[in-house]
Design a protein around this motif. Structure first.
Motif, PDB file in Angstrom:
ATOM      1  N   UNK A 251       0.830  -1.211   0.000  1.00  9.56           N
ATOM      2  CA  UNK A 251       0.000   0.000   0.000  1.00  9.56           C
ATOM      3  C   UNK A 251       0.861   1.256   0.000  1.00  9.56           C
ATOM      4  N   UNK A 252       2.040   1.172  -0.598  1.00  4.64           N
ATOM      5  CA  UNK A 252       2.946   2.296  -0.534  1.00  4.64           C
ATOM      6  C   UNK A 252       2.410   3.526  -1.246  1.00  4.64           C
ATOM      7  N   UNK A 253       1.697   3.347  -2.343  1.00  2.59           N
ATOM      8  CA  UNK A 253       1.237   4.525  -3.089  1.00  2.59           C
ATOM      9  C   UNK A 253       0.333   5.419  -2.247  1.00  2.59           C
ATOM     10  N   UNK A 254      -0.765   4.920  -1.670  1.00 10.25           N
ATOM     11  CA  UNK A 254      -1.586   5.821  -0.837  1.00 10.25           C
ATOM     12  C   UNK A 254      -0.873   6.253   0.442  1.00 10.25           C
TER      13      UNK A 254
ATOM     14  N   UNK B 173       1.781   8.951  -0.433  1.00 15.05           N
ATOM     15  CA  UNK B 173       1.164  10.261  -0.683  1.00 15.05           C
ATOM     16  C   UNK B 173       0.679  10.886   0.614  1.00 15.05           C
ATOM     17  N   UNK B 174       0.114  10.064   1.497  1.00 18.22           N
ATOM     18  CA  UNK B 174      -0.335  10.578   2.794  1.00 18.22           C
ATOM     19  C   UNK B 174       0.851  11.058   3.631  1.00 18.22           C
ATOM     20  N   UNK B 175       1.955  10.328   3.560  1.00 15.59           N
ATOM     21  CA  UNK B 175       3.159  10.735   4.281  1.00 15.59           C
ATOM     22  C   UNK B 175       3.646  12.092   3.777  1.00 15.59           C
ATOM     23  N   UNK B 176       3.638  12.287   2.462  1.00 16.11           N
ATOM     24  CA  UNK B 176       4.089  13.570   1.904  1.00 16.11           C
ATOM     25  C   UNK B 176       3.212  14.712   2.395  1.00 16.11           C
ATOM     26  N   UNK B 177       1.901  14.477   2.477  1.00 13.12           N
ATOM     27  CA  UNK B 177       0.983  15.514   2.963  1.00 13.12           C
ATOM     28  C   UNK B 177       1.262  15.855   4.421  1.00 13.12           C
ATOM     29  N   UNK B 178       1.424  14.825   5.251  1.00 13.48           N
ATOM     30  CA  UNK B 178       1.688  15.062   6.667  1.00 13.48           C
ATOM     31  C   UNK B 178       3.022  15.763   6.879  1.00 13.48           C
ATOM     32  N   UNK B 179       4.041  15.364   6.136  1.00 19.61           N
ATOM     33  CA  UNK B 179       5.356  15.997   6.259  1.00 19.61           C
ATOM     34  C   UNK B 179       5.288  17.455   5.825  1.00 19.61           C
ATOM     35  N   UNK B 180       4.546  17.734   4.767  1.00 17.58           N
ATOM     36  CA  UNK B 180       4.414  19.118   4.298  1.00 17.58           C
ATOM     37  C   UNK B 180       3.774  19.994   5.371  1.00 17.58           C
ATOM     38  N   UNK B 181       2.714  19.510   5.974  1.00 18.60           N
ATOM     39  CA  UNK B 181       2.046  20.273   7.037  1.00 18.60           C
ATOM     40  C   UNK B 181       2.978  20.441   8.235  1.00 18.60           C
ATOM     41  N   UNK B 182       3.671  19.373   8.601  1.00 15.42           N
ATOM     42  CA  UNK B 182       4.566  19.410   9.758  1.00 15.42           C
ATOM     43  C   UNK B 182       5.703  20.401   9.552  1.00 15.42           C
TER      44      UNK B 182
ATOM     45  N   UNK C  60     -10.452  15.383   9.361  1.00 16.92           N
ATOM     46  CA  UNK C  60     -11.036  14.219   8.700  1.00 16.92           C
ATOM     47  C   UNK C  60     -11.098  14.331   7.196  1.00 16.92           C
ATOM     48  N   UNK C  61     -10.160  15.086   6.588  1.00 19.60           N
ATOM     49  CA  UNK C  61     -10.164  15.262   5.144  1.00 19.60           C
ATOM     50  C   UNK C  61      -9.686  13.995   4.460  1.00 19.60           C
ATOM     51  N   UNK C  62     -10.348  13.639   3.392  1.00 18.18           N
ATOM     52  CA  UNK C  62      -9.973  12.446   2.642  1.00 18.18           C
ATOM     53  C   UNK C  62      -9.527  12.795   1.240  1.00 18.18           C
ATOM     54  N   UNK C  63      -9.445  11.784   0.399  1.00 23.11           N
ATOM     55  CA  UNK C  63      -9.036  11.996  -0.978  1.00 23.11           C
ATOM     56  C   UNK C  63      -7.537  11.976  -1.140  1.00 23.11           C
ATOM     57  N   UNK C  64      -7.081  12.520  -2.275  1.00 21.12           N
ATOM     58  CA  UNK C  64      -5.661  12.466  -2.594  1.00 21.12           C
ATOM     59  C   UNK C  64      -4.830  13.373  -1.694  1.00 21.12           C
ATOM     60  N   UNK C  65      -5.454  14.377  -1.066  1.00 17.91           N
ATOM     61  CA  UNK C  65      -4.716  15.292  -0.212  1.00 17.91           C
ATOM     62  C   UNK C  65      -4.738  14.917   1.249  1.00 17.91           C
ATOM     63  N   UNK C  66      -5.148  13.704   1.563  1.00 21.13           N
ATOM     64  CA  UNK C  66      -5.260  13.295   2.962  1.00 21.13           C
ATOM     65  C   UNK C  66      -3.894  12.918   3.521  1.00 21.13           C
ATOM     66  N   UNK C  67      -3.782  13.022   4.851  1.00 22.46           N
ATOM     67  CA  UNK C  67      -2.546  12.672   5.511  1.00 22.46           C
ATOM     68  C   UNK C  67      -2.615  11.296   6.139  1.00 22.46           C
ATOM     69  N   UNK C  68      -1.608  10.986   6.929  1.00 23.33           N
ATOM     70  CA  UNK C  68      -1.526   9.669   7.540  1.00 23.33           C
ATOM     71  C   UNK C  68      -2.626   9.439   8.569  1.00 23.33           C
ATOM     72  N   UNK C  69      -3.096  10.502   9.218  1.00 26.13           N
ATOM     73  CA  UNK C  69      -4.178  10.339  10.188  1.00 26.13           C
ATOM     74  C   UNK C  69      -5.435   9.796   9.511  1.00 26.13           C
ATOM     75  N   UNK C  70      -5.727  10.289   8.320  1.00 25.39           N
ATOM     76  CA  UNK C  70      -6.902   9.783   7.596  1.00 25.39           C
ATOM     77  C   UNK C  70      -6.704   8.324   7.197  1.00 25.39           C
ATOM     78  N   UNK C  71      -5.484   7.954   6.845  1.00 26.68           N
ATOM     79  CA  UNK C  71      -5.210   6.555   6.527  1.00 26.68           C
ATOM     80  C   UNK C  71      -5.443   5.658   7.741  1.00 26.68           C
TER      81      UNK C  71
END
Length: 271
Positions: free
Chosen positions: A60-63, A66-75, A210-221
């Motif tokens: 499941x590396x692809x989702x 992408x979630x990791x990249x979102x969380x890192x960007x916010x962090x 609780x945002x989902x979709x392609x811009x979601x972070x690891x928390x949503x996963x």
């Protein structure tokens, strides 16, 4: 001619010990975890084995990536914002004891107010989900930088302070040449704490948003895996969060070593 010192054995070198010893402990814990799960025949929906968690992470590396990249960007964005705001506030505090006395309790208020209570309001007030999560994470990461930097700016040698006054140094000269060098060890200590808090704030904000979709972070996963009872995937997301926190702490430690390693006792001592 002074004889050259014999080089230390590999395992006695401090930089090698800082890597090898934690790695050995980690490998021991992972092996014990794997053996316990196998021996007790624990089902994957209860406690997955490290091997299954690794397989799930690859599958499941692809989702998850992408979630990791979102969380890192916010962090990282929140962390940088906290550094800028915290340092500026600290500079303001050291200008006058009255200013610090009047405003410092409000900085403490940021620390003692649970972010889970404030995050829903911020998410409602700020329409953009990403910006709202950055604000939440910034509020969590801000106080250690304010507290440590302010303490460092005030922890100066009285003799040096008297010497600067004797030479009629301006306030700016005292700040740049005396207070800031004295505050650097405290500042980098605050960075090590704040980097982890920025990650915690980002994950908590993602949970609340609780945002989902392609811009979601690891928390949503994690939430999605919990709803689907996909516990191995949940553990894989938790692993990525933990590794991100370790990487941030290691980066701040490396930065502190580069900045202080040549002159400050906290980095030059090997005891």
């Amino acid at each position: 001619m002074t004889p050259r010192k014999a080089p230390l054995p590999l395992m006695r070198r401090p930089h090698v010990q800082r890597i090898v010893y934690p790695a050995l402990v980690g490998l021991t814990l992972i092996l014990a975890w794997q053996l316990a799960v196998t021996a007790l025949q624990l089902p994957p929906y209860l406690v997955p084995s490290p091997w299954l968690m690794g397989v799930t992470l690859v599958e499941h590396w692809q989702p998850l990536g992408m979630a990791l990249a979102t969380t890192v960007k916010i962090t990282v964005t929140a962390f940088l914002a906290a550094i800028v705001a915290g340092v500026l506030i600290s500079f303001l505090f050291v200008q006058s004891k009255r200013i610090e006395t009047a405003l410092f309790p409000y900085a403490v208020l940021l620390q003692v107010t649970p972010i889970v209570a404030v995050a829903p309001l911020i998410i409602i007030w700020v329409k953009d989900p990403t910006i709202s999560m950055v604000i939440c994470a910034t509020l969590v990461a801000l106080f250690p930088i304010i507290a440590n930097t302010t303490l460092g700016l005030r922890s100066i040698d009285p003799d040096l302070q008297a010497y600067f006054r004797l030479n009629r140094a301006t306030r700016w000269q005292s700040l740049v040449r005396l207070r800031i060098p004295s505050a650097l060890p405290y500042f980098f200590g605050g960075l090590r704490i704040s980097s982890g808090l920025a990650l915690i704030g980002a994950v908590v904000a993602e949970f609340v948003a609780g945002t989902g979709g392609t811009g979601s972070g690891l928390a949503y996963q994690i939430l999605q895996a919990g709803f689907q009872l996909d516990i191995p995937r949940m553990f894989a997301a938790l692993l990525l969060i933990s590794l991100t926190g370790i990487a941030l702490f290691a980066a701040m430690s490396w930065l502190s070593k580069k900045a202080l390693g040549a002159w400050h006792a906290s980095e030059t001592s090997h005891d």
